[in-house]
Design an enzyme around this catalytic site. Structure first.
Site, mmCIF file in Angstrom:
data_model
loop_
_atom_site.group_PDB
_atom_site.id
_atom_site.type_symbol
_atom_site.label_atom_id
_atom_site.label_comp_id
_atom_site.label_asym_id
_atom_site.label_seq_id
_atom_site.Cartn_x
_atom_site.Cartn_y
_atom_site.Cartn_z
ATOM 1 N N ILE A 487 0.859 -1.325 0.112
ATOM 2 C CA ILE A 487 0.168 -0.081 -0.015
ATOM 3 C C ILE A 487 0.968 1.216 -0.080
ATOM 4 O O ILE A 487 0.763 2.075 -0.680
ATOM 5 C CB ILE A 487 -0.755 0.052 1.109
ATOM 6 N N ARG A 490 2.275 2.024 -3.229
ATOM 7 C CA ARG A 490 1.403 2.476 -4.292
ATOM 8 C C ARG A 490 0.974 3.885 -3.941
ATOM 9 O O ARG A 490 0.761 4.749 -4.869
ATOM 10 C CB ARG A 490 0.397 1.567 -4.406
ATOM 11 N N GLU A 491 0.672 4.162 -2.634
ATOM 12 C CA GLU A 491 0.237 5.265 -2.197
ATOM 13 C C GLU A 491 1.294 6.491 -2.513
ATOM 14 O O GLU A 491 1.021 7.615 -2.988
ATOM 15 C CB GLU A 491 -0.076 5.424 -0.893
ATOM 16 N N SER A 492 2.562 6.365 -1.898
ATOM 17 C CA SER A 492 3.427 7.486 -1.865
ATOM 18 C C SER A 492 4.960 6.989 -2.369
ATOM 19 O O SER A 492 5.674 7.732 -2.554
ATOM 20 C CB SER A 492 3.718 7.624 -0.533
#
Length: 642
Positions: A487, A490-492
């Site tokens: 996650i 993908r997010e940052s």
């Protein structure tokens, strides 16, 4: 006067919250940011004048002297620090400050050509106009023609262009039309009074009426100029396609001629929009018309959505025909190879299905891995050996990155790193990528892999960032540690200071409200913004939130990930009400209405496989994508009922 987006964008340099002053440089930088020159002088005496980060202290001296600063000092600063992103930053601040103070000679002195951002371009051309440069008004017209709001800094050059006829009634009307297409009624209402005495005024009123009630398009006056009427008819059909897709199709078929809608390009545009909503909404009564329209008019995005609609409805007989209409590059992608295999399987041709999945399984992505699972084969990572030379020369920018990270200034280090990437060739970028991995600069390694286009060097793209922190959080909340790591990737891309346009923060992109809620439920102190950005806190809160979502969705990671991206309530609405309407996992993922959420779920599950396959204790690379219960359960609300 105007508010400056540039100042907001440079806030990282200009104004940071107070930090612990453990080192002379931190003390000096904190003092410089707060215009505390006495403290800065004392700290500077301890640092000396040749400190590697001296440019940051000099930057604030220049910043504080604006707008009275002699622009020659901006140029001198650029010459002193040519290998740094800071000269461009001070130019931006200087242009804004000089424009506010109407120091137009100074404003013209800081840029040789127009900057990139809309705000700065407006200021640049306003300064040029003050010197009599007629091209400024042509540029103002180009900047004006947008369906989105422009910064208030653009108003003076727009006013000048209007006064001299470069922006006239036609341009105002054109911009209202653009705003209609961008769904910006506020901008339309702002523009409308500018046409009070214009021949376009009546058309402008109708444009606003059509946005509120597109069915009034049948009432359009016949005596409007035809060019205006054609634009209004196109706008009305576009809006009606959104509000009532079936009626839009009926009127497009039956009333278009009576309405006098004849402009071929606008008719095509309206038809494509009706076809788009007919497809993504699955409007059954429009299906015959839609399929005929697509056969005659095509359009890759529409054909893609029509093939996707066949998957969602599990029309396995018709799916191959729609895929066959896509460009060859799309047909060769693992996504459509996988779905062609599913169609072949459902139609009883297991040999063809296996052959198609063999082709798909050669690709390193979600559908490639799904295809490998269908075949019971290992995933093919296609992992290239890093080729970076670790013996880098002494690079001042690299030294600054190292020091800034040591001084707990990840945002400034990030800016320096990006500057270094943009000014390096591919070989140097690869060398820097390997250096970053070795140094544990995971966010910078990922960024370097992107700049170098090193798609197959997975050691750079998917380093096991913050592994111990993720493992600790996983133990605490009974999680698979690779999932929250995926996650964060993908997010940052592991950048700890990441901030989204809507306010999400940090590695796992937590909204402040979510972080506060999770903290309260855990009986912990409510964190402030800076605490949420801190990696330990962010990983802990993000992991707990993920654990809560997994509990809410009975351990189903597909649903929990969709909820992490789009919100739990939406996910519940996306599940079939009746078990007879439930679909398999692969179809449910493809049917997620939000493109972003579909891509998000697929990416995180794929990244999790890569992280475990690259860094896990086992070299097993088979059947890691979906859990058996995720693959085998039809997706309906029964999945989340107690």
């Amino acid at each position: 006067m105007f508010r400056s987006a540039v100042l907001a964008a440079l806030a990282l340099i200009v104004a940071m919250p107070a930090q612990a002053t453990d080192t002379p440089f931190q003390e000096a930088l904190h003092a410089a940011r707060n215009d505390d020159w006495e403290t800065l002088s004392r700290a500077q005496a301890r640092l000396g004048d040749e400190h590697p980060l001296q440019a940051y202290l000099d930057f604030h001296r220049l910043r504080a002297a604006l707008p009275d600063l002699n622009p020659q000092r901006v140029q001198d600063y650029a010459e002193r620090y040519p290998d740094s992103p800071l000269p461009n930053d001070i130019r931006q601040l200087a242009l804004v400050a000089y424009a506010r103070d109407e120091r137009w000679d100074a404003a013209r002195a800081v840029y040789d050509s127009a900057p990139r951002s809309t705000e700065l371009r407006c200021l640049y051309w306003h300064a040029q106009w003050q010197a009599g440069n007629q091209e400024a008004l042509n540029q103002a017209r180009e900047l004006w023609l947008s369906g989105n709001s422009r910064p208030s800094a653009c108003d003076p050059i727009f006013d000048a262009a209007r006064q001299r006829g470069q922006i006239g009634d036609r341009e105002i009307w054109k911009r209202m039309d653009l705003a209609f297409y961008e769904r910006s009624p506020g901008l339309m209402r702002y523009l409308r009074p500018m046409l009070d005495d214009s021949s376009y005024a009546t058309a402008a009123d109708w444009l606003l009426d059509l946005y509120g009630d597109p069915e009034t398009l049948t009432d359009l006056p016949k005596d409007l100029p035809d060019d205006q009427r054609q634009v209004l008819l196109a706008a009305g059909f576009r809006r009606l396609a959104y509000t009532d897709t079936e009626t839009a199709r009926e009127w497009f078929e039956d009333k278009r001629g009576d309405l006098g809608f004849t402009d071929a390009a606008l008719v095509e545009r309206a038809g494509q929009r009706i076809a788009w909503y007919s497809t993504i909404r699955g409007v059954e009564d429009n299906r015959d018309w839609l399929d005929q329209w697509l056969r005659e008019h095509g359009g890759n995005d529409l054909l893609d959505q029509r093939a996707r609609r066949a998957v969602i409805e599990r029309n396995w007989d018709e799916l191959p025909d729609w895929i066959a209409r896509l460009p060859q590059s799309e047909r060769d992608d693992s996504r459509w190879l996988y779905w062609l295999g599913r169609a072949a399987e459902e139609n009883g041709d297991d040999g063809k299905a296996k052959s198609l999945w063999q082709q798909a399984a050669g690709q390193r992505n979600f559908y490639g891995f799904l295809a490998a699972d269908r075949l019971g084969e290992p995933y093919r990572f296609g992992n290239a050996v890093p080729t970076g030379d670790r013996a880098l020369p002494d690079l001042p920018a690299l030294a600054r990155v190292k020091l800034l990270r040591e001084q707990d200034e990840p945002g400034l280090a990030w800016s320096e790193w990006n500057w270094l990437m943009w000014h390096s060739d591919e070989r140097r970028q690869r060398e820097l990528a390997q250096y970053a991995v070795d140094a544990g600069w995971y966010d910078l390694a990922v960024q370097a892999s992107i700049q170098a286009r090193a798609w197959d060097v997975l050691a750079w793209r998917f380093p096991a960032a913050h592994r111990e922190r993720f493992q600790e959080a996983a133990r605490r909340y009974d999680l698979d540690p690779w999932l929250p790591m995926a996650i964060a990737r993908r997010e940052s891309a592991f950048y700890p200071n990441a901030r989204s346009p809507v306010g999400a923060l940090g590695l796992m992109q937590l909204m402040p409200g979510t972080a506060r809620k999770v903290s309260r439920e855990a009986g912990q102190a409510v964190p402030g913004e800076q605490q949420i950005l801190e990696p330990n806190t962010n990983i802990a809160l993000g992991s707990r939130y993920l654990a809560d979502l997994l509990k809410q969705f009975n351990g189903n990671r597909i649903l929990a990930l969709a909820a992490y991206n789009a919100g739990p309530n939406r996910v519940e609405r996306w599940l079939a009400e009746e078990e007879d309407d439930a679909v398999p996992a692969d179809v449910w993922i493809e049917s997620i209405p939000f493109r972003e959420t579909r891509a998000y779920v697929q990416a995180v599950l794929t990244y999790r496989v890569l992280f475990q396959g690259l860094h896990g204790d086992t070299e097993e690379r088979t059947a890691l994508l979906l859990l058996p219960r995720e693959r085998g359960t039809p997706y309906s609300v029964a999945m989340i009922e107690d």
